[in-house]
Design a protein around this motif. Structure first.
Motif, short mmCIF file in Angstrom:
data_model
loop_
_atom_site.label_atom_id
_atom_site.label_comp_id
_atom_site.label_asym_id
_atom_site.label_seq_id
_atom_site.Cartn_x
_atom_site.Cartn_y
_atom_site.Cartn_z
N VAL A 5 0.87 -1.18 0.00
CA VAL A 5 0.00 0.00 0.00
C VAL A 5 0.91 1.23 0.00
O VAL A 5 1.83 1.33 0.82
N VAL A 7 0.85 5.25 0.35
CA VAL A 7 0.02 6.36 0.81
C VAL A 7 0.76 7.66 0.54
O VAL A 7 1.91 7.83 0.98
N THR A 8 0.14 8.54 -0.24
CA THR A 8 0.78 9.82 -0.57
C THR A 8 -0.18 10.97 -0.31
O THR A 8 -1.40 10.78 -0.32
N LYS A 59 -8.49 -2.27 1.18
CA LYS A 59 -9.11 -0.94 0.99
C LYS A 59 -9.73 -0.47 2.31
O LYS A 59 -9.56 0.66 2.73
N CYS A 62 -7.14 0.68 4.68
CA CYS A 62 -6.67 2.03 4.33
C CYS A 62 -7.65 3.08 4.84
O CYS A 62 -7.26 4.06 5.47
N ALA A 67 -4.47 5.16 5.98
CA ALA A 67 -4.42 6.47 5.31
C ALA A 67 -5.42 7.44 5.95
O ALA A 67 -6.47 7.02 6.43
N THR A 69 -7.76 9.73 4.75
CA THR A 69 -8.32 9.95 3.41
C THR A 69 -8.76 11.39 3.17
O THR A 69 -9.09 11.76 2.04
N GLU A 72 -4.89 12.30 2.22
CA GLU A 72 -4.01 11.33 1.58
C GLU A 72 -4.74 10.44 0.57
O GLU A 72 -5.92 10.12 0.74
N ASN A 73 -4.01 10.06 -0.48
CA ASN A 73 -4.46 9.05 -1.42
C ASN A 73 -3.75 7.73 -1.07
O ASN A 73 -2.69 7.75 -0.46
N TYR A 74 -4.35 6.62 -1.50
CA TYR A 74 -3.64 5.35 -1.32
C TYR A 74 -3.77 4.50 -2.58
O TYR A 74 -4.76 4.60 -3.32
#
Lengths: 80, 80
Positions: A5, A7-8, A59, A62, A67, A69, A72-74
């Motif tokens: 995964v 995460v950005t 998912k 995340c 993440a 959300t 952040e995107n994952y």
């Protein structure tokens, strides 16, 4: 099943860590480096062999933990 | 040129963060998750169009700043 995964931070979200690294890189002599953004990567294993089930479980991980959300995107990569 | 650097702990290196996340995932009801390891991902841009030059420059960035090569591995992905 193994998964990764990534995460950005979403575009537009300030990244002070990335900026600090960018500054350090330039003071180390790496001129011209730009757009440094730091994120997180999680490697993990989930039971079972059904990729779709694994993807939906990850998912959910995340969304609940890995993440934030809001900012952040994952991305989920699954390998057998 | 855009690049992504993924920094992960070497095998055998203790990962308390990964273990803490593994514990949290199981307490959230995600049973059977194992081998959780956390790492870092850096997205950045370097000047020029020569991929080899960019790769060696980024390798040097990893060796000097982005990764602690005693306990971490790094992987460089370059995209145009």
């Amino acid at each position: 099943m193994k998964a990764r995964v990534i995460v950005t931070l979403k575009n537009g979200v300030l990244d002070p860590q990335g900026q600090a690294i960018e500054g350090s890189l330039s003071s180390l002599g790496f001129s011209g480096v730009s757009g440094v953004r730091q994120g997180k990567v999680f490697d993990l294993e989930v039971p079972g062999t059904d990729e779709d089930a694994a993807r939906s479980q990850i998912k959910e991980m995340c969304e609940k933990l890995l993440a934030n959300t809001v900012i952040e995107n994952y991305a989920i990569e699954i390998s057998h």
